[in-house]
Design an enzyme around this catalytic site. Structure first.
Site, PDB file in Angstrom:
ATOM      1  N   CYS A 247      -7.934   4.032  -0.225  1.00 38.83           N
ATOM      2  CA  CYS A 247      -6.601   3.732  -0.943  1.00 38.83           C
ATOM      3  C   CYS A 247      -5.366   4.851  -0.592  1.00 38.83           C
ATOM      4  O   CYS A 247      -5.151   4.463   0.715  1.00 38.83           O
ATOM      5  CB  CYS A 247      -6.076   4.017  -2.504  1.00 38.83           C
ATOM      6  SG  CYS A 247      -4.970   3.480  -3.962  1.00 38.83           S
ATOM      7  N   HIS A 248      -4.728   6.223  -1.047  1.00 37.31           N
ATOM      8  CA  HIS A 248      -3.744   6.696  -0.190  1.00 37.31           C
ATOM      9  C   HIS A 248      -4.579   8.069   0.499  1.00 37.31           C
ATOM     10  O   HIS A 248      -4.496   9.186   1.268  1.00 37.31           O
ATOM     11  CB  HIS A 248      -3.212   7.689  -1.718  1.00 37.31           C
ATOM     12  CG  HIS A 248      -1.682   6.480  -1.862  1.00 37.31           C
ATOM     13  ND1 HIS A 248      -2.254   5.734  -3.200  1.00 37.31           N
ATOM     14  CD2 HIS A 248      -0.558   6.668  -1.954  1.00 37.31           C
ATOM     15  CE1 HIS A 248      -1.235   5.341  -3.040  1.00 37.31           C
ATOM     16  NE2 HIS A 248       0.045   6.251  -2.412  1.00 37.31           N
TER      17      HIS A 248
END
Lengths: 209, 209
Positions: A136-137
């Protein structure tokens, strides 16, 4: 106190020469190794992206240590479903004490990369070709560590664009494995992320214990 | 329904020729104009970075419209201190309906830039040299809109690094004004951000009402 390594790496500068993560050839034992994983984490992580891989890695017999900005800090997920604690702080660890790095997503990676010690710690795993598992991030931390240029990877949709702009080879799929690096995009990719991460961890080189 | 513009722009392609935001020469009326500001916002914004400039601009007589991903969506700040609502949705607006753009910080800008319509909307303000006021993580939206190359600006510390890597001229100070662009780093910079934003808004060109 010196912490013994779970596995010592055979660094022979052979990147791209046919022995290494890309090929998986023969220098690595297949399975049965307890890998010491540093999980770097701050508040507002995506709950499932921390907890499910964390449990998955532990269930395989690996050791996962939560490394925070300060030891003992309470770490609540952004959904409020998971609460944990930093078992150790970034000032108390060295990358040599770990065999792999796990970076959960959510807002946590942007907090972590504001601390230069966390960025240096991250970079060290790339310098030594140890497994890095980011979802994800998570790759935001890799952008700040300047280790993504020319690497094939994925990430959360907005971070995919950041990655493209700084020279990464971005692929929009549930999981991407590039040598020592496993990346995924979002919570729905978690099963594929765990599967490929565990496969990579099985290739961690055997060394002295 | 057609919304009338508060100010019509005199677009003469004169960027860099001595008339424009850089020089503030003569084409602009000083003060007394009601500027129509689009405030793009999603959940988990930094409460103070939305509320204080919002109030500051309104106190100057400007109109501020909260543009969200969907009209009517409840928008709570990450500190839980401020709750507001999207007065309109990105599918219901056109950049021509506004004279300036305000991008509060926090986690909101990363949500907004996941929507291509929001990115296109943002880019339009740069294409027409209208004021853009962005604080903290606000410039993340500018990175995705690909409008930062060669621009002088600041942002939250981690975004400063992203900006540097994509070719922006980053300065670490409380407020930076570069032609139509006002940027600041963090909540402690809010007074300087409001002050310089209001100064820039006073230079919005006079047009038909």
């Amino acid at each position: 106190m010196e912490i013994k390594l779970a596995a010592q790496y055979q660094l022979d500068g052979s990147a791209g020469t046919g022995v290494g993560w890309a090929t998986g050839i023969s220098k690595y034992a297949q399975g049965g190794i307890t890998v010491r994983i540093a999980c770097v984490l701050d508040v507002d992580y995506e709950d499932s992206e921390f907890k499910q891989p964390y449990d998955g890695f532990k269930n395989q017999g690996h050791q996962v240590t939560i490394v925070g900005l300060q030891a003992g800090k309470e770490l609540k997920g952004k959904q409020g479903k998971v609460t944990t604690k930093a078992e150790t702080g970034i000032d108390q660890v060295r990358p040599e004490q770990f065999d792999a790095l796990f970076i959960p997503g959510g807002y946590s990676p942007d907090h972590l990369r504001a601390d230069p010690r966390m960025v240096k710690f991250t970079k060290a795993f790339f310098d030594t070709d140890k497994p890095v598992l980011a979802i994800c991030h998570g790759p935001q931390l890799l952008i700040t560590a300047r280790v993504v240029k020319g690497r094939k990877l994925t990430a959360w949709i907005t971070i995919q664009d950041d990655l493209s702009q700084v020279g990464a080879n971005v692929v929009d799929q549930e999981v991407v494995v590039d040598k020592n690096l496993v990346t995924s995009r979002q919570p729905s990719d978690i099963p594929a992320f765990i599967r490929e991460s565990i496969k990579l961890l099985e290739k961690v080189p055997v060394g002295t214990r």
